[in-house]
Design an enzyme around this catalytic site. Structure first.
Site, PDB file in Angstrom:
ATOM      1  N   CYS A 158     -25.450  50.472 -50.555  1.00  0.00           N
ATOM      2  CA  CYS A 158     -25.961  50.178 -49.206  1.00  0.00           C
ATOM      3  C   CYS A 158     -24.833  50.133 -48.163  1.00  0.00           C
ATOM      4  O   CYS A 158     -25.048  50.469 -47.004  1.00  0.00           O
ATOM      5  CB  CYS A 158     -26.721  48.854 -49.213  1.00  0.00           C
ATOM      6  SG  CYS A 158     -25.798  47.482 -49.936  1.00  0.00           S
ATOM      7  N   HIS A 251     -26.144  45.861 -42.437  1.00  0.00           N
ATOM      8  CA  HIS A 251     -24.711  45.982 -42.701  1.00  0.00           C
ATOM      9  C   HIS A 251     -24.057  46.693 -41.517  1.00  0.00           C
ATOM     10  O   HIS A 251     -24.482  47.796 -41.133  1.00  0.00           O
ATOM     11  CB  HIS A 251     -24.459  46.793 -43.970  1.00  0.00           C
ATOM     12  CG  HIS A 251     -24.792  46.076 -45.242  1.00  0.00           C
ATOM     13  ND1 HIS A 251     -25.214  44.778 -45.292  1.00  0.00           N
ATOM     14  CD2 HIS A 251     -24.738  46.510 -46.542  1.00  0.00           C
ATOM     15  CE1 HIS A 251     -25.414  44.429 -46.565  1.00  0.00           C
ATOM     16  NE2 HIS A 251     -25.143  45.465 -47.331  1.00  0.00           N
TER      17      HIS A 251
END
Length: 361
Positions: A158, A251
């Protein structure tokens, strides 16, 4: 029942399993018919097995509440009910490798969110906008496994989604040295603030294994197939720090880049806006129409405002500016459990279906 492909989710009770379920509700191509988890959940309805641990911000879909959870280790039994599976099992790396291969050998394609097979040489690790051609290695993998339709495909970590697509869009300018610091949400650890109160008002400057993945996985994505295996690219060199921050989803990456062919800022922005790939060209159901957006404001991208861009499947970029040590720097943002996990895997499965690798049994 419609002509939708029958889908199973391995590790259905965990956070990524839950995200798969929420993303696949009303999917035009796929229908969740089987949920599998550990022995302690097996035999319960999904609603009972999850109990108060539903972590999504949308309600549990009615269609799965009464499904009886199967034991993920009863491979033949689970595989007999589905056309393919998504894997989000919580086991050791060796256990994951073994069970995913076991499923593949039942002639059941496995699209995995796990890291266990990301470096298996004949297993494609794909961001569909970047390297869908790596799915061609599946034919070599099938020969090794002795299967006709069973295989394993994985999506990458990710943390790289907020900068690897950006660097791909800028490939013609030949980036050769990259410094990235990622500021990673707690859902990346499968947690909420309720379960991890010590993360409130806190930053942890270490996420086990994450820096190595963030430095190496983009190179595998940019590699090529040679002699039936994927050979990673050698450039650019990436060095990374990964920090856990008190954010639930999203993120963020702060990135510095050196180019062999130095572009203008306008060229960089134009390349981001124009960048698209197989999912956009084929209008896949989960594909973002605009894969990467550029935000002009100095204070963007922000998690609170931008993490759900294109339903969490797009990447947001801002603050491209020249740097006095590197050529340019920028900030990227991606949704770690949608584009970075379950959503990225769903888009891989859609790509595999469009390419003919996943079909009804």
């Amino acid at each position: 029942m419609s002509q939708k492909l029958r889908v199973g989710i391995l590790g259905a009770t965990g956070m990524v399993g839950q995200r798969f379920i929420s993303l696949l509700e009303n999917h035009p191509w796929f229908e969740v018919v089987t949920l599998a988890a550990s022995a302690r959940s097996a035999g319960k309805t999904y609603e009972e097995a999850v109990g108060g641990r539903w972590k999504m911000d949308t309600p549990m879909p009615e269609a799965v509440k009464k499904l009886v959870v199967m034991n993920v280790n009863e491979v033949e039994k689970v595989a007999s009910t589905v056309d393919f599976v998504f894997s989000a099992v919580d086991m050791t790396k060796e256990e994951i490798k073994a069970i995913e291969e076991e499923y593949a050998k039942t002639e059941t394609p496995v699209v995995s969110n796990n890291s266990a097979h990301r470096w298996t040489p004949d297993v494609p690790m794909v961001v569909p906008e970047i390297n869908p051609q790596h799915f061609d290695v599946i034919e070599f993998q099938k020969k090794r496994l002795g299967t006709t339709r069973g295989f394993i495909a994985v999506k990458p970590n990710c943390s790289i989604q907020s900068y690897a697509p950006v660097l791909t869009a800028w490939k013609e300018f030949e980036p050769y040295e990259v410094v990235a610091t990622t500021y990673q949400a707690i859902s990346g650890a499968g947690k909420t603030f309720k379960e991890w109160p010590e993360m409130e008002h806190n930053i942890i400057p270490y996420i086990g294994g994450e820096e190595e993945k963030s430095e190496k996985e983009p190179l595998r994505i940019w590699g090529e197939i040679k002699d039936g295996v994927i050979v990673p690219a050698e450039s650019p060199v990436i060095t990374c720090q990964c920090i856990r921050v008190p954010v639930l989803n999203g993120h963020t990456a702060a990135v510095f880049v050196k180019f062999r062919k130095k572009p203008t800022k306008e060229q960089l922005i134009q390349k981001l806006k124009e960048f698209k790939g197989f999912p956009q060209e084929n209008e896949l159901p989960s594909a973002p129409k605009q894969f990467i957006q550029y935000l002009e404001e100095d204070n963007r991208p922000q998690v609170a405002m931008d993490v759900n861009f294109e339903n969490g499947m797009g990447v947001s970029v801002g603050r491209i500016r020249e740097d006095h040590v590197y050529d340019y720097k920028f900030v990227g943002l991606s949704h770690n459990t949608v584009r970075g996990a379950a959503g990225g895997a769903v888009l891989c499965a859609e790509t595999l279906k469009a390419k003919g690798y996943i079909q009804a049994k």
